[in-house]
Motif scaffolding. Structure first.
Motif, PDB file in Angstrom:
ATOM      1  N   ARG A 147       0.799  -0.854   5.990  1.00 30.63           N
ATOM      2  CA  ARG A 147       0.792  -1.284   4.590  1.00 30.63           C
ATOM      3  C   ARG A 147       2.162  -1.839   4.252  1.00 30.63           C
ATOM      4  O   ARG A 147       3.172  -1.433   4.868  1.00 30.63           O
ATOM      5  CB  ARG A 147       0.502  -0.036   3.739  1.00 30.63           C
ATOM      6  CG  ARG A 147       0.312  -0.284   2.282  1.00 30.63           C
ATOM      7  CD  ARG A 147       0.096   1.029   1.555  1.00 30.63           C
ATOM      8  NE  ARG A 147      -0.325   0.782   0.183  1.00 30.63           N
ATOM      9  CZ  ARG A 147      -0.484   1.717  -0.735  1.00 30.63           C
ATOM     10  NH1 ARG A 147      -0.274   2.982  -0.435  1.00 30.63           N
ATOM     11  NH2 ARG A 147      -0.857   1.398  -1.959  1.00 30.63           N
ATOM     12  N   LEU A 258     -14.439   8.676  -3.827  1.00 34.96           N
ATOM     13  CA  LEU A 258     -13.850   9.841  -3.150  1.00 34.96           C
ATOM     14  C   LEU A 258     -13.075  10.719  -4.139  1.00 34.96           C
ATOM     15  O   LEU A 258     -13.171  11.946  -4.114  1.00 34.96           O
ATOM     16  CB  LEU A 258     -12.930   9.397  -2.010  1.00 34.96           C
ATOM     17  CG  LEU A 258     -13.610   8.729  -0.807  1.00 34.96           C
ATOM     18  CD1 LEU A 258     -12.578   8.338   0.235  1.00 34.96           C
ATOM     19  CD2 LEU A 258     -14.658   9.641  -0.172  1.00 34.96           C
ATOM     20  N   GLY A 283      -3.993   3.425  -5.541  1.00 33.91           N
ATOM     21  CA  GLY A 283      -4.615   2.557  -4.540  1.00 33.91           C
ATOM     22  C   GLY A 283      -4.524   1.082  -4.874  1.00 33.91           C
ATOM     23  O   GLY A 283      -5.481   0.340  -4.675  1.00 33.91           O
TER      24      GLY A 283
HETATM   25  P1  A3P Z   1      -1.030   4.960  -3.719  1.00 29.29           P
HETATM   26  O1  A3P Z   1      -0.088   6.107  -3.728  1.00 29.29           O
HETATM   27  O2  A3P Z   1      -0.336   3.632  -3.728  1.00 29.29           O
HETATM   28  O3  A3P Z   1      -2.066   5.040  -4.756  1.00 29.29           O
HETATM   29  P2  A3P Z   1      -2.622   7.910   2.999  1.00 29.29           P
HETATM   30  O4  A3P Z   1      -4.088   8.142   2.955  1.00 29.29           O
HETATM   31  O5  A3P Z   1      -2.148   7.288   4.270  1.00 29.29           O
HETATM   32  O6  A3P Z   1      -1.867   9.134   2.620  1.00 29.29           O
HETATM   33  O7  A3P Z   1      -2.307   6.786   1.909  1.00 29.29           O
HETATM   34  C1  A3P Z   1      -2.334   7.118   0.546  1.00 29.29           C
HETATM   35  C2  A3P Z   1      -2.512   5.877  -0.269  1.00 29.29           C
HETATM   36  O8  A3P Z   1      -3.847   5.379  -0.107  1.00 29.29           O
HETATM   37  C3  A3P Z   1      -2.352   6.186  -1.758  1.00 29.29           C
HETATM   38  O9  A3P Z   1      -1.826   4.990  -2.329  1.00 29.29           O
HETATM   39  C4  A3P Z   1      -3.791   6.441  -2.179  1.00 29.29           C
HETATM   40  O10 A3P Z   1      -4.023   6.301  -3.552  1.00 29.29           O
HETATM   41  C5  A3P Z   1      -4.520   5.376  -1.361  1.00 29.29           C
HETATM   42  N1  A3P Z   1      -5.918   5.699  -1.139  1.00 29.29           N
HETATM   43  C6  A3P Z   1      -6.481   6.893  -0.849  1.00 29.29           C
HETATM   44  N2  A3P Z   1      -7.807   6.777  -0.706  1.00 29.29           N
HETATM   45  C7  A3P Z   1      -8.097   5.470  -0.905  1.00 29.29           C
HETATM   46  C8  A3P Z   1      -9.328   4.727  -0.907  1.00 29.29           C
HETATM   47  N3  A3P Z   1     -10.483   5.322  -0.682  1.00 29.29           N
HETATM   48  N4  A3P Z   1      -9.253   3.407  -1.149  1.00 29.29           N
HETATM   49  C9  A3P Z   1      -8.068   2.795  -1.374  1.00 29.29           C
HETATM   50  N5  A3P Z   1      -6.891   3.438  -1.399  1.00 29.29           N
HETATM   51  C10 A3P Z   1      -6.899   4.767  -1.160  1.00 29.29           C
END
Ligand code: A3P
Length: 315
Positions: A147, A258, A283
């Protein structure tokens, strides 16, 4: 991985004691092991995993730098691979967090890997060079997600704030976290080494490593799901496409779905260090613009220009 011999445990303890420790980072202490920063809570498992893990050809290993979309990709991969066993009405994702259906190997030394259904779906944050040799050289597949570091930085700061709050520790400022992020002293960092390891391997061995970007998933989830399904050898059939299976999976795994599920609204994960709900925040692509000063943006951009862009990886 279960049950390392006592003398092996001693050797691992000795090795860990000899490693440099990060000074500035929030607890738990991080050690510099094989050029990446690893928390002491996971390091013994990482080492045991390196020494003992035997990949099977059908394994699929999901790998990410923390806060790059791991939770989302776990839900998507699980749904794609298991779509003949479960449909949306009875998917385990309704009652389990994505991290419970695809475990992190470095979190669970007690995991009964042999008991997992095939193809085994496993996850890790370990950098490419430090993966167990059998992952690199068997026919198992790797799916990597990365990312834009600007968004990853902000996301990891929020996550850290939540984690430190839970541990009753003083909360770090965004500026402090930014500094450590830029120095690379973050969980499994530096981020540029992490991304490049998998990026280079995906260029050399495209059937071994699929390199995905969070931003591409946001822009075209259908197209990226097809790519994922083809990569793991389970392309969507015409019937499935016409029947809306791709859209169903995308919707089931969306942040909104989710986040609203009872199973993800309360409770903790990872040895009770993380609230499940803190995995689902905004997200969005570009949320960094709401948090970083122009000076911070310039600094991180120039790190990316120097370390990542020369290899053809852009954000
Ligand atoms: P943000 O903090 O920018 O909202 P990881 O899963 O690697 O810990 O990454 C977390 C990031 O993915 C967070 O970003 C979170 O909100 C986002 N995220 C988690 N589930 C998601 C989903 N189903 N679709 C899109 N983004 C998601």
């Amino acid at each position: 991985i279960v049950g390392t011999e006592e003398n092996e445990q001693e050797a691992i303890d000795e090795l860990i004691a000899s490693l440099p420790i990060s000074e500035g980072l929030v607890r738990p202490v991080h050690h510099l092991y094989q050029n990446f920063w690893c928390p002491i809570t996971m390091l013994p498992n990482v080492i045991a995993f390196q020494r003992h893990f035997k990949a099977k050809d059908k394994d699929i290993v999901l790998i990410s730098h923390p806060k790059s979309g791991t939770t989302w990709l776990k839900a998507l991969l699980f749904s794609v691979v298991n779509r003949s066993r479960f449909d949306i009405s009875n998917t385990p994702l309704l009652t389990s967090n994505p991290h419970e259906v695809i475990p992190f190997i470095e979190h669970k030394p007690w995991l009964d890997l042999d008991g997992l259904a095939e193809p085994r779906l496993l996850a890790t944050h370990i950098p490419y060079l430090s993966l167990p040799e059998s992952i690199k050289w068997s026919n198992c597949q790797i799916i990597y997600i990365c990312r834009n570091p600007l968004d990853t930085m902000v996301s990891s700061w929020y996550f850290l704030v939540e984690a430190t709050r839970l541990m009753d520790k003083p909360v770090w400022s965004l500026e402090e976290h930014f500094e450590t992020f830029c120095q690379g002293e973050i969980l499994f960092g530096p981020f540029w080494e992490h991304m490049l390891g998998y990026w280079k391997e995906s260029l050399e061995r495209p059937s071994k490593v699929l390199f995905l970007k969070y931003e591409d998933l946001k822009e075209d989830i259908g197209g990226q799901l097809k790519k994922l399904a083809e990569f793991v050898g389970l392309p969507f059939t015409e019937e499935e496409e016409e029947g809306g299976v791709i859209e169903e999976i995308a919707k089931m795994c969306s942040l909104k779905t989710l986040k609203d599920l009872e199973v993800n609204r309360s409770g903790k994960l990872f040895g009770r260090t993380i609230e499940k709900r803190s995995l689902f925040r905004k997200g969005e692509v570009g949320d960094w613009a709401n948090h970083l000063t122009p000076v911070m943006v310039d600094r991180l951009n120039s790190i990316m220009q120097e370390k990542i862009n020369p290899f053809g990886l852009q954000f």
